[in-house]
Scaffold this motif. Structure first.
Motif, PDB file in Angstrom:
ATOM      1  N   HIS A  62      40.982  37.979  36.038  1.00  0.00           N
ATOM      2  CA  HIS A  62      41.728  36.912  36.711  1.00  0.00           C
ATOM      3  C   HIS A  62      40.812  35.991  37.515  1.00  0.00           C
ATOM      4  O   HIS A  62      41.255  35.332  38.452  1.00  0.00           O
ATOM      5  N   GLY A  63      39.536  35.954  37.153  1.00  0.00           N
ATOM      6  CA  GLY A  63      38.615  35.011  37.767  1.00  0.00           C
ATOM      7  C   GLY A  63      38.246  35.329  39.198  1.00  0.00           C
ATOM      8  O   GLY A  63      37.927  34.434  39.980  1.00  0.00           O
ATOM      9  N   ALA A  64      38.270  36.614  39.560  1.00  0.00           N
ATOM     10  CA  ALA A  64      37.944  37.031  40.922  1.00  0.00           C
ATOM     11  C   ALA A  64      36.836  38.084  40.873  1.00  0.00           C
ATOM     12  O   ALA A  64      36.611  38.737  39.856  1.00  0.00           O
ATOM     13  N   SER A  65      36.154  38.246  42.007  1.00  0.00           N
ATOM     14  CA  SER A  65      35.148  39.303  42.095  1.00  0.00           C
ATOM     15  C   SER A  65      35.735  40.581  42.686  1.00  0.00           C
ATOM     16  O   SER A  65      35.186  41.669  42.465  1.00  0.00           O
ATOM     17  N   HIS A  66      36.823  40.460  43.436  1.00  0.00           N
ATOM     18  CA  HIS A  66      37.434  41.598  44.114  1.00  0.00           C
ATOM     19  C   HIS A  66      38.946  41.610  43.881  1.00  0.00           C
ATOM     20  O   HIS A  66      39.565  40.559  43.694  1.00  0.00           O
ATOM     21  N   ALA A  67      39.508  42.806  43.942  1.00  0.00           N
ATOM     22  CA  ALA A  67      40.963  42.969  43.930  1.00  0.00           C
ATOM     23  C   ALA A  67      41.352  43.953  45.019  1.00  0.00           C
ATOM     24  O   ALA A  67      40.595  44.885  45.338  1.00  0.00           O
ATOM     25  N   VAL A  68      42.524  43.739  45.602  1.00  0.00           N
ATOM     26  CA  VAL A  68      43.054  44.664  46.591  1.00  0.00           C
ATOM     27  C   VAL A  68      44.441  45.090  46.135  1.00  0.00           C
ATOM     28  O   VAL A  68      45.266  44.261  45.728  1.00  0.00           O
ATOM     29  N   PHE A  69      44.682  46.394  46.197  1.00  0.00           N
ATOM     30  CA  PHE A  69      45.959  46.981  45.771  1.00  0.00           C
ATOM     31  C   PHE A  69      46.683  47.497  47.011  1.00  0.00           C
ATOM     32  O   PHE A  69      46.100  48.200  47.842  1.00  0.00           O
TER      33      PHE A  69
END
Length: 266
Positions: free
Chosen positions: A40-47
């Motif tokens: 999704h074009g991001a370096s990080h994700a938070v759940f």
């Protein structure tokens, strides 16, 4: 897998920011969580998982889970606060990571959300053998003033004299990745003072977690604030053509309060 909300965390003057994927947690494998940011074009994700009024956060990059991430925390706070819709000007949230529980606040600031939170304690220690990292950054192996600081994961703090020196940095990415891995460090947070007192600029290289250069790094900024004392404003992202800003205040006891704006992009 549900569709993430993309949040531009740590914007500057209403623009830019670090794109971060924010999702409600579910029955995912950690491999699926790690694959999501890049998709999704991001370096990080938070759940985010909600339990009895407490919001539990997990952070991932392509290389796996992180114990903490400042800009992703800001992104999560913005999404939770928007969903809370309490009608109050200020929303107070209870958050928990794998390391600790803490509170955060958020309030509208134009079309964006201003967030405030304590990133956790900052620890410092001497950098015993920083030479390989400094050389990979393109600096002298005996560059002065460096030290190691950590909010969860440790990084090398590297001072430079001015923004021009910071802008000119051209690290050897492969060498930097190897040097950081050998030292057990997340990466290098390189900073320089601006002409206005209390204003700084910085670049964060985080090859150990698959991020050659971070647009905005709030935990590195917390480390800088703890070391300098007082309130600082740090501009980041310019070398990547993206505007980002983080504010941090360090109290006499060393505790730090971070502040940033976040905009929900899609």
């Amino acid at each position: 897998m549900n569709t993430p909300t993309i949040v531009n965390a740590c914007t500057r003057d209403g623009r830019g920011g670090n794109p971060t994927a924010v999702l409600t947690d579910g029955d995912y494998t950690d491999a699926e969580r790690s694959a999501l940011p890049a998709a999704h074009g991001a370096s990080h994700a938070v759940f985010i998982a909600d339990h009895d009024g407490e919001h539990r956060l997990r952070f991932f990059t392509a290389t796996g889970e992180l114990p903490a991430c400042g800009h992703a925390t800001a992104a999560a706070i913005a999404v939770i606060a928007q969903g809370a819709d309490t009608g109050d000007l200020v929303t107070t949230l209870r958050l928990r990571t794998s390391r600790r529980a803490f509170t955060a606040t958020a309030h509208p600031e134009g079309t964006q959300t201003r967030v405030f939170f304590d990133p956790g304690p900052v620890a410092f220690r001497d950098a015993e053998t920083p030479g390989p990292i400094l050389t990979a950054l393109g600096l002298d192996a005996d560059h002065p003033g460096v030290r190691i600081a950590g909010v969860a994961r440790e990084r090398l703090l590297v001072p430079l004299p001015d923004p021009a020196a910071l802008a000119e940095l051209k690290p050897d990415r492969d060498a930097l990745k190897d040097a950081c891995a050998a030292a057990g460090l997340l990466g290098a947070y390189v900073h320089a003072p601006q002409a206005t007192p209390g204003r700084h600029c910085a670049r964060m290289f985080a090859p150990s977690i698959g991020v050659p250069e971070d647009i905005a790094n709030a935990n590195g900024t917390a480390c800088l604030a703890a070391g300098l004392g007082g309130r600082i404003i740090v501009d980041m992202g310019d070398a990547l053509g993206v505007r980002a800003r983080i504010e941090a205040s360090a109290g006499p006891d060393g505790t730090v309060r971070l502040s940033a704006t976040a905009a929900i992009a899609r």
